[in-house]
Design a protein around this motif. Structure first.
Motif, PDB file in Angstrom:
ATOM      1  N   ASN A   1       0.829  -1.311  -0.045  1.00 45.08           N
ATOM      2  CA  ASN A   1       0.090  -0.092  -0.067  1.00 45.08           C
ATOM      3  C   ASN A   1       0.883   1.350  -0.065  1.00 45.08           C
ATOM      4  O   ASN A   1       0.204   2.354  -0.116  1.00 45.08           O
ATOM      5  CB  ASN A   1      -0.873  -0.089   1.189  1.00 45.08           C
ATOM      6  N   GLY A   2       1.946   1.156   0.036  1.00 46.91           N
ATOM      7  CA  GLY A   2       3.113   2.374   0.058  1.00 46.91           C
ATOM      8  C   GLY A   2       2.745   3.184   1.239  1.00 46.91           C
ATOM      9  O   GLY A   2       3.096   4.513   1.257  1.00 46.91           O
ATOM     10  N   ARG A   3       2.472   2.594   2.269  1.00 46.34           N
ATOM     11  CA  ARG A   3       2.378   3.445   3.587  1.00 46.34           C
ATOM     12  C   ARG A   3       3.461   3.242   4.790  1.00 46.34           C
ATOM     13  O   ARG A   3       4.032   2.161   4.652  1.00 46.34           O
ATOM     14  CB  ARG A   3       0.991   2.751   4.374  1.00 46.34           C
ATOM     15  N   LYS A   4       3.872   4.093   5.553  1.00 48.22           N
ATOM     16  CA  LYS A   4       4.900   3.833   6.286  1.00 48.22           C
ATOM     17  C   LYS A   4       4.237   3.001   7.698  1.00 48.22           C
ATOM     18  O   LYS A   4       3.025   3.234   7.926  1.00 48.22           O
ATOM     19  CB  LYS A   4       5.156   5.367   7.053  1.00 48.22           C
ATOM     20  N   ILE A   5       5.263   2.410   8.231  1.00 47.37           N
ATOM     21  CA  ILE A   5       4.869   1.720   9.605  1.00 47.37           C
ATOM     22  C   ILE A   5       5.864   2.190  10.595  1.00 47.37           C
ATOM     23  O   ILE A   5       6.955   2.593  10.315  1.00 47.37           O
ATOM     24  CB  ILE A   5       4.868   0.143   9.282  1.00 47.37           C
ATOM     25  N   CYS A   6       5.506   1.809  11.890  1.00 46.81           N
ATOM     26  CA  CYS A   6       6.637   2.082  12.933  1.00 46.81           C
ATOM     27  C   CYS A   6       6.998   0.813  13.346  1.00 46.81           C
ATOM     28  O   CYS A   6       6.221  -0.069  13.631  1.00 46.81           O
ATOM     29  CB  CYS A   6       5.839   2.664  14.069  1.00 46.81           C
ATOM     30  N   ALA A   7       8.119   0.768  13.405  1.00 46.77           N
ATOM     31  CA  ALA A   7       9.029  -0.406  13.626  1.00 46.77           C
ATOM     32  C   ALA A   7       9.819  -0.361  14.652  1.00 46.77           C
ATOM     33  O   ALA A   7      10.743   0.663  14.950  1.00 46.77           O
ATOM     34  CB  ALA A   7       9.899  -1.199  12.635  1.00 46.77           C
ATOM     35  N   VAL A   8       9.987  -1.453  15.786  1.00 42.86           N
ATOM     36  CA  VAL A   8      11.062  -1.476  16.803  1.00 42.86           C
ATOM     37  C   VAL A   8      12.143  -2.468  16.456  1.00 42.86           C
ATOM     38  O   VAL A   8      11.678  -3.541  16.223  1.00 42.86           O
ATOM     39  CB  VAL A   8      10.426  -1.528  18.208  1.00 42.86           C
TER      40      VAL A   8
END
Length: 77
Positions: A12-19
């Motif tokens: 979807n070309g969306r940013k995610i938050c990753a740890v």
């Protein structure tokens, strides 16, 4: 569950938050996934403010969530 967030970002070309665990420290990063390794052992992502993609090992990924302001809802036309 984390692979679903990776695929969500990629498709979807969306940013995610990753740890991620990097150099023995936990770091939170917003990233946009650009590819996932065929064997599932890693992924490539673009970090904010950088022009080059960075490869991360899947083992370093601790958790994922929607980026701020994203509820995971996609508009349908």
């Amino acid at each position: 569950m984390m692979d679903r967030f990776l695929r969500y970002s990629l498709e979807n070309g969306r940013k995610i938050c990753a740890v991620l665990m990097q150099d023995g420290q936990m770091q939170r990063k917003n990233l946009l996934v650009t590819s996932i390794d065929a064997d599932g052992q890693g992924f490539t992502a673009r970090l904010p403010g950088r022009k080059k993609d960075v490869h991360f090992a899947a083992a370093d990924l601790l958790t994922c969530a929607y980026a701020r302001g994203d509820q995971g809802e996609l508009e349908t036309l």
